[in-house]
Write a protein that holds these residues in place. Structure first.
Motif, PDB file in Angstrom:
ATOM      1  N   PRO A  71     111.108 -26.776 -68.636  1.00 17.92           N
ATOM      2  CA  PRO A  71     109.722 -26.757 -68.164  1.00 17.92           C
ATOM      3  C   PRO A  71     109.207 -28.129 -67.729  1.00 17.92           C
ATOM      4  O   PRO A  71     108.485 -28.245 -66.748  1.00 17.92           O
ATOM      5  CB  PRO A  71     108.933 -26.232 -69.367  1.00 17.92           C
ATOM      6  CG  PRO A  71     109.906 -25.423 -70.130  1.00 17.92           C
ATOM      7  CD  PRO A  71     111.221 -26.105 -69.938  1.00 17.92           C
ATOM      8  N   THR A  74     110.852 -28.941 -64.353  1.00 11.48           N
ATOM      9  CA  THR A  74     110.296 -28.076 -63.312  1.00 11.48           C
ATOM     10  C   THR A  74     108.919 -28.558 -62.878  1.00 11.48           C
ATOM     11  O   THR A  74     108.620 -28.602 -61.676  1.00 11.48           O
ATOM     12  CB  THR A  74     110.199 -26.629 -63.827  1.00 11.48           C
ATOM     13  OG1 THR A  74     111.497 -26.192 -64.217  1.00 11.48           O
ATOM     14  CG2 THR A  74     109.646 -25.705 -62.776  1.00 11.48           C
ATOM     15  N   MET A  75     108.096 -28.931 -63.829  1.00 14.91           N
ATOM     16  CA  MET A  75     106.758 -29.402 -63.481  1.00 14.91           C
ATOM     17  C   MET A  75     106.811 -30.727 -62.708  1.00 14.91           C
ATOM     18  O   MET A  75     105.992 -30.954 -61.816  1.00 14.91           O
ATOM     19  CB  MET A  75     105.903 -29.557 -64.738  1.00 14.91           C
ATOM     20  CG  MET A  75     105.600 -28.235 -65.415  1.00 14.91           C
ATOM     21  SD  MET A  75     104.821 -27.023 -64.348  1.00 14.91           S
ATOM     22  CE  MET A  75     103.196 -27.693 -64.225  1.00 14.91           C
ATOM     23  N   THR A  76     107.768 -31.580 -63.010  1.00 17.94           N
ATOM     24  CA  THR A  76     107.908 -32.832 -62.260  1.00 17.94           C
ATOM     25  C   THR A  76     108.290 -32.555 -60.813  1.00 17.94           C
ATOM     26  O   THR A  76     107.732 -33.147 -59.881  1.00 17.94           O
ATOM     27  CB  THR A  76     108.966 -33.723 -62.931  1.00 17.94           C
ATOM     28  OG1 THR A  76     108.591 -33.938 -64.297  1.00 17.94           O
ATOM     29  CG2 THR A  76     109.072 -35.065 -62.231  1.00 17.94           C
ATOM     30  N   GLN A  79     105.329 -31.074 -59.022  1.00 16.45           N
ATOM     31  CA  GLN A  79     104.316 -32.091 -58.755  1.00 16.45           C
ATOM     32  C   GLN A  79     104.665 -32.888 -57.497  1.00 16.45           C
ATOM     33  O   GLN A  79     103.812 -33.124 -56.654  1.00 16.45           O
ATOM     34  CB  GLN A  79     104.202 -33.037 -59.948  1.00 16.45           C
ATOM     35  CG  GLN A  79     103.182 -34.134 -59.756  1.00 16.45           C
ATOM     36  CD  GLN A  79     103.184 -35.120 -60.909  1.00 16.45           C
ATOM     37  OE1 GLN A  79     104.078 -35.112 -61.747  1.00 16.45           O
ATOM     38  NE2 GLN A  79     102.179 -35.969 -60.939  1.00 16.45           N
ATOM     39  N   THR A  98     104.010 -23.826 -69.914  1.00 18.01           N
ATOM     40  CA  THR A  98     104.111 -24.748 -68.791  1.00 18.01           C
ATOM     41  C   THR A  98     103.273 -25.979 -69.071  1.00 18.01           C
ATOM     42  O   THR A  98     102.046 -25.901 -69.132  1.00 18.01           O
ATOM     43  CB  THR A  98     103.620 -24.089 -67.484  1.00 18.01           C
ATOM     44  OG1 THR A  98     102.314 -23.595 -67.701  1.00 18.01           O
ATOM     45  CG2 THR A  98     104.534 -22.964 -67.071  1.00 18.01           C
ATOM     46  N   TYR A 100     101.384 -29.605 -68.496  1.00 14.51           N
ATOM     47  CA  TYR A 100     100.580 -30.215 -67.439  1.00 14.51           C
ATOM     48  C   TYR A 100      99.849 -29.179 -66.579  1.00 14.51           C
ATOM     49  O   TYR A 100      99.392 -29.496 -65.511  1.00 14.51           O
ATOM     50  CB  TYR A 100     101.411 -31.111 -66.511  1.00 14.51           C
ATOM     51  CG  TYR A 100     102.365 -32.015 -67.210  1.00 14.51           C
ATOM     52  CD1 TYR A 100     101.931 -32.877 -68.213  1.00 14.51           C
ATOM     53  CD2 TYR A 100     103.709 -32.022 -66.888  1.00 14.51           C
ATOM     54  CE1 TYR A 100     102.815 -33.710 -68.846  1.00 14.51           C
ATOM     55  CE2 TYR A 100     104.588 -32.865 -67.516  1.00 14.51           C
ATOM     56  CZ  TYR A 100     104.139 -33.701 -68.496  1.00 14.51           C
ATOM     57  OH  TYR A 100     105.003 -34.525 -69.123  1.00 14.51           O
ATOM     58  N   TYR A 101      99.756 -27.957 -67.029  1.00 18.91           N
ATOM     59  CA  TYR A 101      99.109 -26.904 -66.246  1.00 18.91           C
ATOM     60  C   TYR A 101      97.620 -26.927 -66.533  1.00 18.91           C
ATOM     61  O   TYR A 101      97.203 -26.905 -67.667  1.00 18.91           O
ATOM     62  CB  TYR A 101      99.712 -25.544 -66.599  1.00 18.91           C
ATOM     63  CG  TYR A 101      99.132 -24.388 -65.843  1.00 18.91           C
ATOM     64  CD1 TYR A 101      99.290 -24.310 -64.459  1.00 18.91           C
ATOM     65  CD2 TYR A 101      98.421 -23.387 -66.478  1.00 18.91           C
ATOM     66  CE1 TYR A 101      98.774 -23.253 -63.750  1.00 18.91           C
ATOM     67  CE2 TYR A 101      97.893 -22.334 -65.778  1.00 18.91           C
ATOM     68  CZ  TYR A 101      98.075 -22.272 -64.415  1.00 18.91           C
ATOM     69  OH  TYR A 101      97.544 -21.223 -63.709  1.00 18.91           O
TER      70      TYR A 101
END
Length: 102
Positions: A71, A74-76, A79, A98, A100-101
């Motif tokens: 996760p 994926t968020m990086t 972004q 998730t 930073y959502y």
């Protein structure tokens, strides 16, 4: 426990008791270690503590650096992709899974 289905909320109430028992045993071993005179008994104590510490350190490193890292990675990537152009992302999962959502 050998049960296939374990939930943290059921194990959490007995955690303080387990920590007290483990702390009492470690305190007993440390006091008896300082009273021992023979080299062999001191070697056995050091080997016993190493037997306890090394697996814990390995599991801390694995769980802290590798396990469930997906996760965050994926968020990086999302972004960086969304900063370059305007796009929408739909998450089909609970919000707590998730980071930073907003």
């Amino acid at each position: 426990s050998c049960l296939g289905h374990k939930e943290f909320r059921f194990l959490l109430p007995i955690l303080p008791l387990c920590l007290c028992i483990a702390g009492d045993l470690i305190a007993y071993e440390l006091t008896s270690y300082s009273k021992r005179k023979t080299q062999l008994s001191k070697y056995k104590s050091v080997a016993g503590f190493s037997f306890l510490i090394i697996p814990n350190l390995l599991s801390v490193l694995y769980l802290g650096l590798v396990h469930q890292r997906g996760p965050l990675d994926t968020m990086t990537v999302l972004q960086h992709d969304t900063q370059s152009h305007k796009s929408n992302v739909l998450f089909l999962m609970p919000c707590h899974s998730t980071p930073y959502y907003r």
